[in-house]
Design a protein around this motif. Structure first.
Motif, PDB file in Angstrom:
ATOM      1  N   GLN A 175       0.826  -1.212   0.000  1.00 27.80           N
ATOM      2  CA  GLN A 175       0.000   0.000   0.000  1.00 27.80           C
ATOM      3  C   GLN A 175       0.857   1.256   0.000  1.00 27.80           C
ATOM      4  O   GLN A 175       0.584   2.215  -0.714  1.00 27.80           O
ATOM      5  CB  GLN A 175      -0.938   0.021   1.216  1.00 27.80           C
ATOM      6  N   GLU A 176       1.913   1.232   0.815  1.00 31.66           N
ATOM      7  CA  GLU A 176       2.805   2.391   0.854  1.00 31.66           C
ATOM      8  C   GLU A 176       3.472   2.596  -0.505  1.00 31.66           C
ATOM      9  O   GLU A 176       3.675   3.713  -0.957  1.00 31.66           O
ATOM     10  CB  GLU A 176       3.871   2.205   1.946  1.00 31.66           C
ATOM     11  N   ALA A 177       3.817   1.461  -1.139  1.00 27.59           N
ATOM     12  CA  ALA A 177       4.446   1.545  -2.454  1.00 27.59           C
ATOM     13  C   ALA A 177       3.477   2.191  -3.449  1.00 27.59           C
ATOM     14  O   ALA A 177       3.866   3.058  -4.237  1.00 27.59           O
ATOM     15  CB  ALA A 177       4.862   0.162  -2.929  1.00 27.59           C
ATOM     16  N   ASP A 178       2.203   1.783  -3.394  1.00 27.42           N
ATOM     17  CA  ASP A 178       1.216   2.397  -4.291  1.00 27.42           C
ATOM     18  C   ASP A 178       1.124   3.892  -4.051  1.00 27.42           C
ATOM     19  O   ASP A 178       1.015   4.677  -4.987  1.00 27.42           O
ATOM     20  CB  ASP A 178      -0.163   1.749  -4.080  1.00 27.42           C
ATOM     21  N   HIS A 179       1.158   4.255  -2.777  1.00 33.44           N
ATOM     22  CA  HIS A 179       1.091   5.678  -2.451  1.00 33.44           C
ATOM     23  C   HIS A 179       2.301   6.413  -3.032  1.00 33.44           C
ATOM     24  O   HIS A 179       2.170   7.487  -3.600  1.00 33.44           O
ATOM     25  CB  HIS A 179       1.041   5.864  -0.932  1.00 33.44           C
ATOM     26  N   LEU A 180       3.463   5.789  -2.900  1.00 37.45           N
ATOM     27  CA  LEU A 180       4.669   6.398  -3.463  1.00 37.45           C
ATOM     28  C   LEU A 180       4.503   6.597  -4.967  1.00 37.45           C
ATOM     29  O   LEU A 180       4.849   7.644  -5.513  1.00 37.45           O
ATOM     30  CB  LEU A 180       5.885   5.516  -3.176  1.00 37.45           C
ATOM     31  N   PHE A 181       3.934   5.589  -5.636  1.00 31.06           N
ATOM     32  CA  PHE A 181       3.770   5.707  -7.082  1.00 31.06           C
ATOM     33  C   PHE A 181       2.824   6.840  -7.442  1.00 31.06           C
ATOM     34  O   PHE A 181       3.005   7.519  -8.444  1.00 31.06           O
ATOM     35  CB  PHE A 181       3.282   4.374  -7.669  1.00 31.06           C
ATOM     36  N   ARG A 182       1.800   7.037  -6.612  1.00 27.66           N
ATOM     37  CA  ARG A 182       0.903   8.173  -6.862  1.00 27.66           C
ATOM     38  C   ARG A 182       1.676   9.490  -6.755  1.00 27.66           C
ATOM     39  O   ARG A 182       1.500  10.392  -7.560  1.00 27.66           O
ATOM     40  CB  ARG A 182      -0.279   8.159  -5.884  1.00 27.66           C
TER      41      ARG A 182
END
Lengths: 509, 324
Positions: A175-182
């Motif tokens: 989830q944190e990785a997805d946030h980073l990608f955003r």
């Protein structure tokens, strides 16, 4: 629009006799996210360190925004508008967010004044890029996801137009990785250029516009992300076809080999690392422990394997009961039928300055097979080592070579060879493929599955979710020293595990 | 009784000066990540040079300047070995201490032929007591006046400099931009390097301040406390300053209080009252030795964790290298 942000031409870099970068050329367009993928040791990090002025190239040219630029230090790189988020964060733990951002850009003699001046600018950046962090929080109180934001803010504060991220998702939950990608998407929209270094194919496919593949210090291919796929990239990285998914038969669990009951552990500095953990591992099954690194897995493993002594709770290993009152060290655990492939192979697994043949009997050196009356039996050790090296495909297969001269993958194979040959009842293996190339990963994974099929119990601890998912029969997720939940591998998916890894229990989700 | 207390406190202050100066010097070096066992050597070197220069020039201030000079020279030697050449910092410190021990005696013998001593300095070439304004007038004013007269007034310039050095150090370390870099360099030099600041330059700057303070601590011994240099004059005071700094957890004010506490023990150990008090408890034969030991014993007790865990700057003792 399509100006060139970075152009590297024929970069060469040698460390002694090792060639880290060979004639590497790279073109990165402005306002895009450019992925650089390659195995560990392919030269990605070296290349970026050259771009950020950490190392000097032996030859070659760097152009930034179509101007030839000489970058001798981080200072030059910052001046050229390049910012970098390192794999290991470059933050001072005991400083606040604001102090970390200001460090190196102070104006005047009084600190108070510098901090005051920077505060507004930092708050503006946080708003513009949706990178909210409490600027007065001390770094070591922040979760890693937020620490990473601070790193990005640091770069933006210094006026970075080009942002390099080195393996940014290694420490993050999905989830944190997805946030980073955003966030990275946001940066691209605002016209920044992002270079993403990774060895994870999923990330390349998810976020990049273009991708360059490196192998053994060379740039082997440039592709538009939309025109390639995971299989092609994997093949380019390794140089041959690889199986991304390992095949295995259903598990046939037998009787419990390892039972952990109410294990509790507090470390020397008084931090409660493992909190009331109970589980069991049966023969013929692989139990995977997933979790973001630093959530107590290391300590749990160290207690189970006898490196740290048991403080509270009990262990049952192959019908032997271990209680806090009875000290059982690693040697005792081995006698009871446990073998251990430690997660930090250079510190715990090998004596790197010893040769391969000495390392391969380490811990078993009292075995009569290697000893004569007084001296050790060098010939027997050499022969044994040679045999194991062939069997486990360790390259180069030279028993005289110092352990530090093997690649990460081959070091790991050496350790795996040493431990698996002991015919254990239980295998405890931590981060089996950290820093190991894809070819060796496949090999090590097959060895682990073979152990299971031979009726051994396997406890696998890994921060790589893909690895946990492809090997385990049952998955336990650790967060903050606790087991958050247990999932059968066949029912598991990345999202559900990600939530557990972030400390969200099923009921709540 | 009251006067006795004041006199003991007054002695405590005077004894504490070299500790305080050296401890502040140590804070600068160690906060930047450079171990400094070499305070002992800087103190000894400073004491010798101060006495010699003061003898030649008949001026204590020139002596002080000389002491500062030798302090900086020693800390630059330490810097060259341990910062530029990335040598082992402890070894470099030990070398400086042994070097200072030998060199001072050899030069003193060569120049003055007095068995490692330097000539007695006249009053003009020493730091003499300064009476602060109104000290005489307030002398008989109870408590406040007495404290002012006995404790605050009537010290030499170096005493005042030492106690100004404490807030100065605290301000530089915690409130200045330089202090931010200094602390960051001691905690995570890689982070400092990636922000574009030179780690080595910061460490050299810290070492210059360290040398100045270390040299001054020596000058106090030979031109203020006594009026000559004598062989092995520092007698482990540099190490005690280092211990005080660690007990104070690398913070200026707590380090100062640790220095004062150690000095207090030195101040009372020769008092006959204390001797009488403890006579019943310890055999008389051992008592003197025990009292002599007491500051050192206390140091050991403190360092053994009595004051809680002392957490050193994270990168202390590690030479900075990009190549891992």
């Amino acid at each position: 629009m399509s100006t060139t942000a970075i152009e590297l031409t024929d970069i060469n870099k040698n460390f002694g006799s090792v060639c880290a970068n060979k004639d590497v050329s790279l073109k990165v367009k402005s306002g895009t996210i450019h992925g650089i993928i390659g195995e560990n040791g392919a030269g990605k990090s070296t290349l970026m360190s050259i771009l950020y002025g950490f190392y000097q190239a032996d030859s070659g040219e760097i152009s930034v925004k179509e101007n030839k630029t000489v970058i001798r230090s981080a200072h030059d790189a910052i001046a050229a508008g390049i910012g970098m988020v390192h794999q290991h964060f470059m933050l001072v733990d005991t400083f606040t967010v604001l102090e970390n951002v200001v460090l190196g850009t102070e104006t005047g003699f009084s600190l108070q004044e510098s901090l005051q001046n920077s505060k507004l600018e930092l708050q503006r950046l946080e708003q513009d890029y949706h990178l909210e962090v409490d600027i007065n929080a001390v770094i070591n109180t922040l979760p890693v996801g937020l620490q990473q934001r601070v790193e990005i803010l640091k770069a933006l504060y210094r006026g970075a137009e080009i942002l390099i991220l080195d393996e940014p998702t290694g420490v993050l939950t999905p989830q944190e990785a997805d946030h980073l990608f955003r966030i990275l998407g946001e940066l691209r929209e605002q016209g920044k250029t992002v270079i993403l270094i990774t060895h994870k194919l999923r990330e390349i496919m998810a976020i990049t516009d273009n991708v360059s593949v490196m192998r053994q210090g060379e740039m082997v291919a440039h592709r538009k992300t939309s025109e390639t796929n995971r299989e092609e990239l994997a093949e380019l990285m390794v140089g041959r076809k690889v199986l991304l998914q390992i095949e295995k038969a259903p598990a046939k669990p037998g009787k419990p080999m390892l039972t952990v009951e109410h294990l509790d552990f507090t470390d020397d500095s008084g931090v409660h690392r493992v909190k009331d953990v109970s589980f069991e591992v049966r023969s013929g099954e692989i139990v995977g422990i997933a979790g973001v690194s630093g959530n107590g897995q290391t300590e749990l493993m160290e207690v189970i394997t006898g490196i740290k002594s048991l403080q509270k709770g009990q262990l049952k290993l192959n019908d032997h009961t271990i209680l806090p009152s009875v000290s059982a060290d690693a040697a005792v655990m081995r006698k009871y039928g446990m073998v251990h492939v430690p997660e930090d192979r250079q510190r715990r697994g090998l004596v790197t300055s010893f040769s391969a043949n000495e390392n391969i009997i380490l811990g078993y050196h009292k075995d009569p097979a290697y000893n004569q009356l007084i001296e050790m039996d060098k010939t027997a050790i050499m022969q044994y080592c040679k045999k194991q090296m062939e069997h486990f495909d360790v390259r180069p297969d030279n028993p005289q070579l110092r352990a530090s001269l093997f690649s990460g993958g081959n070091q790991q194979k050496l350790i795996v060879a040493r431990e698996l040959q002991r015919d254990p009842k239980l295998l405890v293996i931590g981060q089996p493929t950290r820093g190991v190339d894809i070819g060796a990963i496949e090999f090590i994974h097959r060895q682990i599955i073979a152990m299971r099929d031979a009726g051994k119990a396997v406890l696998l601890v890994s921060v790589e979710l893909d690895e946990i998912l492809s090997l385990s029969d049952r998955i336990l997720v650790m967060f903050d020293g606790q087991i958050m939940g247990e999932v059968l591998a066949k029912d598991a998916n990345e999202r559900a595990l990600g939530l557990l890894m972030a400390g969200v229990r099923k009921e709540a989700a | 009784m009251w006067t006795d207390v004041l006199l003991i406190l007054d002695a405590t202050l005077r004894i504490s000066v070299p500790f305080v100066l050296a401890a502040m010097g140590g804070i600068f070096a160690e906060r930047s990540g450079v171990i400094d066992f070499g305070l002992e050597g800087k103190m000894l070197g400073g004491a010798f040079v101060a006495a010699t220069v003061a003898h030649w020039t008949q001026s204590a201030w020139w002596g002080l300047l000389g002491a500062i000079g030798i302090g900086i020279i020693f800390s630059m030697m330490h810097g060259y070995a341990s910062v530029s050449k990335r040598g082992n910092q402890v070894v470099s410190c030990v070398a400086i201490n042994i070097f200072a021990m030998g060199l001072t005696v050899v030069l003193a013998n060569a120049w003055f032929h007095m068995g490692g001593k330097t000539p007695q300095l006249p009053r003009e070439a020493r730091f003499m007591s300064i009476d602060l304004p109104f000290a005489e007038e307030l002398r008989n004013f109870p408590i406040i006046g007495e404290i002012y007269y006995e404790l605050i007034s009537g010290h030499n310039a170096l005493v005042y400099i030492a106690f100004i050095a404490v807030p100065f150090t605290a301000w530089v370390v915690f409130k200045s931009s330089f202090g931010l870099r200094l602390r960051a360099t001691g905690e995570n030099p890689l982070a400092v390097d990636t922000t574009g600041i030179s780690v080595n330059k910061t460490r050299y700057q810290a070492l210059i301040l360290n040398g100045i303070l270390g040299g001054m601590s020596g000058a106090y011994l030979s031109t203020a406390h006594l009026a000559f240099f004598v062989k092995d004059m520092s007698a482990g005071k540099g190490y005690i300053a280092l211990a005080a700094m660690i007990v104070g957890k690398w913070r200026p004010y707590p380090a100062m209080f640790a220095c004062l506490l150690f000095s207090f023990l030195f101040a009372i150990k020769d008092k006959p009252e204390i001797f009488d008090l403890l006579k019943g408890i310890f055999p008389v034969k051992l008592l003197n030795s025990f009292l002599d030991m007491s500051p050192y014993i206390l140091t050991i007790i403190f360092l053994a964790g009595f004051v809680g865990r002392a957490v050193a700057p994270k990168a202390i003792g590690q030479p900075f290298s990009k190549e891992k």
